[in-house]
Design a protein around this motif. Structure first.
Motif, PDB file in Angstrom:
ATOM      1  N   ASN A  33       0.831  -1.205   0.000  1.00  0.00           N
ATOM      2  CA  ASN A  33       0.000   0.000   0.000  1.00  0.00           C
ATOM      3  C   ASN A  33       0.865   1.254   0.000  1.00  0.00           C
ATOM      4  OD1 ASN A  33      -2.291  -1.571   0.061  1.00  0.00           O
ATOM      5  ND2 ASN A  33      -2.771  -1.175   2.218  1.00  0.00           N
ATOM      6  N   GLN A  34       1.895   1.261   0.836  1.00  0.00           N
ATOM      7  CA  GLN A  34       2.791   2.408   0.909  1.00  0.00           C
ATOM      8  C   GLN A  34       3.469   2.643  -0.434  1.00  0.00           C
ATOM      9  OE1 GLN A  34       6.160   1.804   3.480  1.00  0.00           O
ATOM     10  NE2 GLN A  34       6.835   3.938   3.382  1.00  0.00           N
ATOM     11  N   PHE A  35       3.946   1.577  -1.050  1.00  0.00           N
ATOM     12  CA  PHE A  35       4.666   1.736  -2.310  1.00  0.00           C
ATOM     13  C   PHE A  35       3.743   2.254  -3.410  1.00  0.00           C
ATOM     14  CE2 PHE A  35       7.209   1.040  -5.965  1.00  0.00           C
ATOM     15  CZ  PHE A  35       8.520   1.060  -5.518  1.00  0.00           C
ATOM     16  N   LEU A  36       2.534   1.720  -3.495  1.00  0.00           N
ATOM     17  CA  LEU A  36       1.605   2.143  -4.537  1.00  0.00           C
ATOM     18  C   LEU A  36       1.226   3.614  -4.381  1.00  0.00           C
ATOM     19  CD1 LEU A  36      -0.764  -0.967  -4.682  1.00  0.00           C
ATOM     20  CD2 LEU A  36       0.947  -0.288  -6.374  1.00  0.00           C
ATOM     21  N   VAL A  37       0.918   4.032  -3.163  1.00  0.00           N
ATOM     22  CA  VAL A  37       0.530   5.421  -2.939  1.00  0.00           C
ATOM     23  C   VAL A  37       1.701   6.357  -3.212  1.00  0.00           C
ATOM     24  CG1 VAL A  37      -0.161   7.090  -1.163  1.00  0.00           C
ATOM     25  CG2 VAL A  37      -1.330   4.881  -1.343  1.00  0.00           C
ATOM     26  N   TYR A  38       2.886   5.988  -2.735  1.00  0.00           N
ATOM     27  CA  TYR A  38       4.068   6.832  -2.953  1.00  0.00           C
ATOM     28  C   TYR A  38       4.363   6.966  -4.447  1.00  0.00           C
ATOM     29  CZ  TYR A  38       8.840   8.643  -2.559  1.00  0.00           C
ATOM     30  OH  TYR A  38       9.968   9.415  -2.666  1.00  0.00           O
ATOM     31  N   ALA A  39       4.376   5.846  -5.170  1.00  0.00           N
ATOM     32  CA  ALA A  39       4.680   5.881  -6.603  1.00  0.00           C
ATOM     33  C   ALA A  39       3.644   6.710  -7.356  1.00  0.00           C
ATOM     34  CB  ALA A  39       4.735   4.459  -7.161  1.00  0.00           C
ATOM     35  N   LEU A  40       2.375   6.563  -6.992  1.00  0.00           N
ATOM     36  CA  LEU A  40       1.329   7.327  -7.663  1.00  0.00           C
ATOM     37  C   LEU A  40       1.485   8.817  -7.391  1.00  0.00           C
ATOM     38  CD1 LEU A  40      -1.292   7.523  -9.268  1.00  0.00           C
ATOM     39  CD2 LEU A  40      -2.541   7.076  -7.144  1.00  0.00           C
ATOM     40  N   ALA A  41       1.750   9.183  -6.156  1.00  0.00           N
ATOM     41  CA  ALA A  41       1.892  10.595  -5.810  1.00  0.00           C
ATOM     42  C   ALA A  41       3.066  11.230  -6.550  1.00  0.00           C
ATOM     43  CB  ALA A  41       2.059  10.751  -4.302  1.00  0.00           C
ATOM     44  N   ILE A 147     -12.762  12.774  -1.974  1.00  0.00           N
ATOM     45  CA  ILE A 147     -12.669  13.314  -3.338  1.00  0.00           C
ATOM     46  C   ILE A 147     -12.885  14.823  -3.294  1.00  0.00           C
ATOM     47  CG2 ILE A 147     -13.633  13.251  -5.666  1.00  0.00           C
ATOM     48  CD1 ILE A 147     -14.512  10.357  -5.055  1.00  0.00           C
ATOM     49  N   GLY A 148     -11.890  15.569  -3.686  1.00  0.00           N
ATOM     50  CA  GLY A 148     -11.949  17.022  -3.629  1.00  0.00           C
ATOM     51  C   GLY A 148     -11.658  17.595  -2.261  1.00  0.00           C
ATOM     52  N   ASP A 149     -11.345  16.725  -1.279  1.00  0.00           N
ATOM     53  CA  ASP A 149     -11.149  17.216   0.090  1.00  0.00           C
ATOM     54  C   ASP A 149     -10.159  16.369   0.878  1.00  0.00           C
ATOM     55  OD1 ASP A 149     -11.739  19.080   2.121  1.00  0.00           O
ATOM     56  OD2 ASP A 149     -13.134  17.677   3.071  1.00  0.00           O
ATOM     57  N   GLY A 150      -9.382  15.547   0.186  1.00  0.00           N
ATOM     58  CA  GLY A 150      -8.448  14.658   0.878  1.00  0.00           C
ATOM     59  C   GLY A 150      -7.059  14.728   0.273  1.00  0.00           C
ATOM     60  N   MET A 151      -6.175  13.903   0.802  1.00  0.00           N
ATOM     61  CA  MET A 151      -4.777  13.917   0.392  1.00  0.00           C
ATOM     62  C   MET A 151      -4.204  12.504   0.437  1.00  0.00           C
ATOM     63  SD  MET A 151      -2.147  16.162  -0.243  1.00  0.00           S
ATOM     64  CE  MET A 151      -2.523  17.687   0.632  1.00  0.00           C
ATOM     65  N   LEU A 152      -3.507  12.120  -0.649  1.00  0.00           N
ATOM     66  CA  LEU A 152      -2.695  10.908  -0.605  1.00  0.00           C
ATOM     67  C   LEU A 152      -1.343  11.267   0.000  1.00  0.00           C
ATOM     68  CD1 LEU A 152      -3.314   9.313  -4.131  1.00  0.00           C
ATOM     69  CD2 LEU A 152      -4.235   8.548  -1.944  1.00  0.00           C
ATOM     70  N   ARG A 153      -0.864  10.446   0.920  1.00  0.00           N
ATOM     71  CA  ARG A 153       0.405  10.746   1.586  1.00  0.00           C
ATOM     72  C   ARG A 153       1.116   9.442   1.917  1.00  0.00           C
ATOM     73  NH1 ARG A 153      -1.422  13.926   4.945  1.00  0.00           N
ATOM     74  NH2 ARG A 153      -0.498  15.924   4.309  1.00  0.00           N
ATOM     75  N   ALA A 154       2.406   9.363   1.604  1.00  0.00           N
ATOM     76  CA  ALA A 154       3.186   8.178   1.962  1.00  0.00           C
ATOM     77  C   ALA A 154       4.648   8.561   2.116  1.00  0.00           C
ATOM     78  CB  ALA A 154       3.043   7.088   0.900  1.00  0.00           C
ATOM     79  N   ALA A 155       5.296   7.989   3.125  1.00  0.00           N
ATOM     80  CA  ALA A 155       6.742   8.141   3.277  1.00  0.00           C
ATOM     81  C   ALA A 155       7.445   7.312   2.212  1.00  0.00           C
ATOM     82  CB  ALA A 155       7.161   7.686   4.672  1.00  0.00           C
ATOM     83  N   ARG A 156       8.659   7.714   1.882  1.00  0.00           N
ATOM     84  CA  ARG A 156       9.432   6.991   0.875  1.00  0.00           C
ATOM     85  C   ARG A 156       9.680   5.556   1.347  1.00  0.00           C
ATOM     86  NH1 ARG A 156      13.943  10.070   0.555  1.00  0.00           N
ATOM     87  NH2 ARG A 156      14.817   8.894   2.290  1.00  0.00           N
ATOM     88  N   PRO A 157       9.286   4.560   0.552  1.00  0.00           N
ATOM     89  CA  PRO A 157       9.539   3.166   0.932  1.00  0.00           C
ATOM     90  C   PRO A 157      11.036   2.873   0.951  1.00  0.00           C
ATOM     91  CG  PRO A 157       7.859   3.314  -0.790  1.00  0.00           C
ATOM     92  CD  PRO A 157       8.501   4.662  -0.689  1.00  0.00           C
TER      93      PRO A 157
END
Length: 306
Positions: A33-41, A147-157
Motif C-alpha cells: 500500500n505504501q509503495f503504490l501510494v508513494y509511486a502514484l503521488a 474526493i476534492g477534500d483529501g490527500m494521498l500521503r506516503a513516506a518513501r519506501p
C-alpha cells in the motif's frame, strides 16, 4: 496494429492495469500500500496528473484521473515501471509483473460517466466478493468523502528507491481533486451522486453474492493470502477494450463521441499514409501524441467537427 488514441489536455480517464495471470501480487498489506501510494503521488506530480479515485485490488489497479497537461502516456510509462520494479523487490518476484495486454484507458466524456466509473472503482472489492462494503477494503484506495477534500500521503519506501536520488522525496503527497467539470461549490452534491451510485452498485453485488450462495471473503483473509497465489474466481474474457464512456441513458452523447473517434482515426490514418510516402508536411489531427513527440510531425490546431 493498435488504434491511434487521441491525447488531449484536460481529459478525464478510467485507467485499469492487471497483474500477470491474476497473481495476487498487490495483496493488501502495509508495504505494498505504501509503495503504490508513494509511486502514484510522485508520478502524478511529475506529469501534472490530477487523481480523483484509486482502488488497488490484489490483481489489478483502478484509477480515475485527469490528464491536465496531455502527458498521460509518459505518466503511465513511469508509474507502471516504478510499481513493477518495487513489487519485484517487495515480493521477491522474478519475471514480469504486468499482464501482457495493453493498459485499459477509457475517456470519460460526461458527468454521468465520471460518477459511474468512480463508483465502479470504489465498489470493485464488493463486486469481487471480497468485502461487504467498499470502506472495509484494506488496500490502497480513496473514500468518497476524500474526493476534492483529501490527500494521498506516503513516506518513501525503503524498498528499491534510492534515498540519495532527489526524485524520491522523503514523503510524497498528492491532493485528491475534483474532476475539472465539477466546481468546488458543487463538490458535496457531486460526492452525494457518487455515494448514491456506489450504494446502487454495492446492492447489486450483494444480490449476486446471495444468488450464487457465496459469502464475502473478508478483509482479514484478503490481507493474509499468499501473493504468489492466483485468483480462482471466474472472469469474463476481455474481448472489448472501450475507448470512451458516456454513462447510462446517454445515447446522444455516445453517438457524438463515436463519430468523433471515427473522424480522428480517419484523419490520423490519412496523415500517416502521406507521411510514410515521404510527405513530411503531412498534418496530423489535434490529439496526436506519439508521432508528435517522437517524430515531430505537424499537428492541426483545429478540433475536428463531426
Amino acid at each position: 496494429m493498435s488504434q491511434p488514441r487521441e491525447i488531449s489536455p484536460g481529459a478525464t480517464y478510467l485507467i485499469t492495469r492487471r497483474v500477470l495471470r491474476r497473481h495476487l501480487l498487490f495483496r493488501p498489506d502495509a508495504a505494498i500500500n505504501q509503495f503504490l501510494v508513494y509511486a502514484l503521488a510522485v508520478a502524478a506530480r511529475r506529469y501534472g496528473i490530477e487523481v480523483h479515485a484509486l482502488c488497488a485490488m490484489s490483481t489489478h489497479l483502478h484509477l480515475v484521473v485527469t490528464d491536465v497537461q496531455g502527458a498521460l502516456p509518459r505518466f503511465l510509462q513511469f508509474f507502471h515501471r516504478i510499481v513493477a520494479l518495487g513489487t519485484k523487490v517487495l515480493r521477491k518476484w522474478e519475471g514480469p509483473v504486468w499482464d501482457h495486454e495493453a493498459t485499459s484507458v477509457v475517456r470519460l466524456l460526461t458527468r454521468v460517466a465520471i460518477v459511474e466509473k468512480i463508483a465502479y472503482v470504489l465498489a470493485n472489492p464488493v463486486a469481487a466478493g471480497l468485502v461487504r462494503h467498499s470502506r472495509e477494503w484494506p488496500g490502497a484506495k480513496v473514500d468518497v468523502g476524500e474526493i476534492g477534500d483529501g490527500m494521498l500521503r506516503a513516506a518513501r519506501p525503503s524498498a528499491y528507491l534510492d534515498p540519495e536520488n532527489p526524485q524520491w522525496p522523503q514523503e510524497a503527497t498528492l491532493p485528491l481533486t475534483l474532476p475539472p467539470t465539477i466546481e468546488q461549490g458543487f463538490a458535496e452534491a457531486f460526492r452525494r451522486e457518487i455515494m448514491d451510485e456506489l450504494e446502487r452498485q454495492e446492492a447489486l453485488a450483494h444480490a449476486e453474492v446471495e444468488r450464487r450462495g457465496f459469502r464475502f471473503f473478508g478483509a482479514e483473509r484478503a490481507s493474509n493470502v499468499s501473493p504468489y497465489q492466483r485468483a480462482t474466481s471466474s472472469e469474463a474474457l476481455r474481448d472489448r477494450n472501450p475507448t470512451f464512456a458516456v454513462g447510462r441513458e446517454q445515447g446522444g452523447a455516445w453517438q457524438t463521441a463515436a463519430a468523433s473517434v471515427r473522424a480522428f482515426r480517419a484523419s490520423y490514418r490519412a496523415a500517416l499514409e502521406r507521411w510514410r510516402a515521404g510527405v513530411r508536411s503531412a498534418v496530423f489531427p489535434v490529439g496526436t501524441w506519439w508521432m508528435r513527440i517522437f517524430h515531430g510531425v505537424s499537428v492541426n490546431d483545429m478540433v475536428l467537427v463531426v
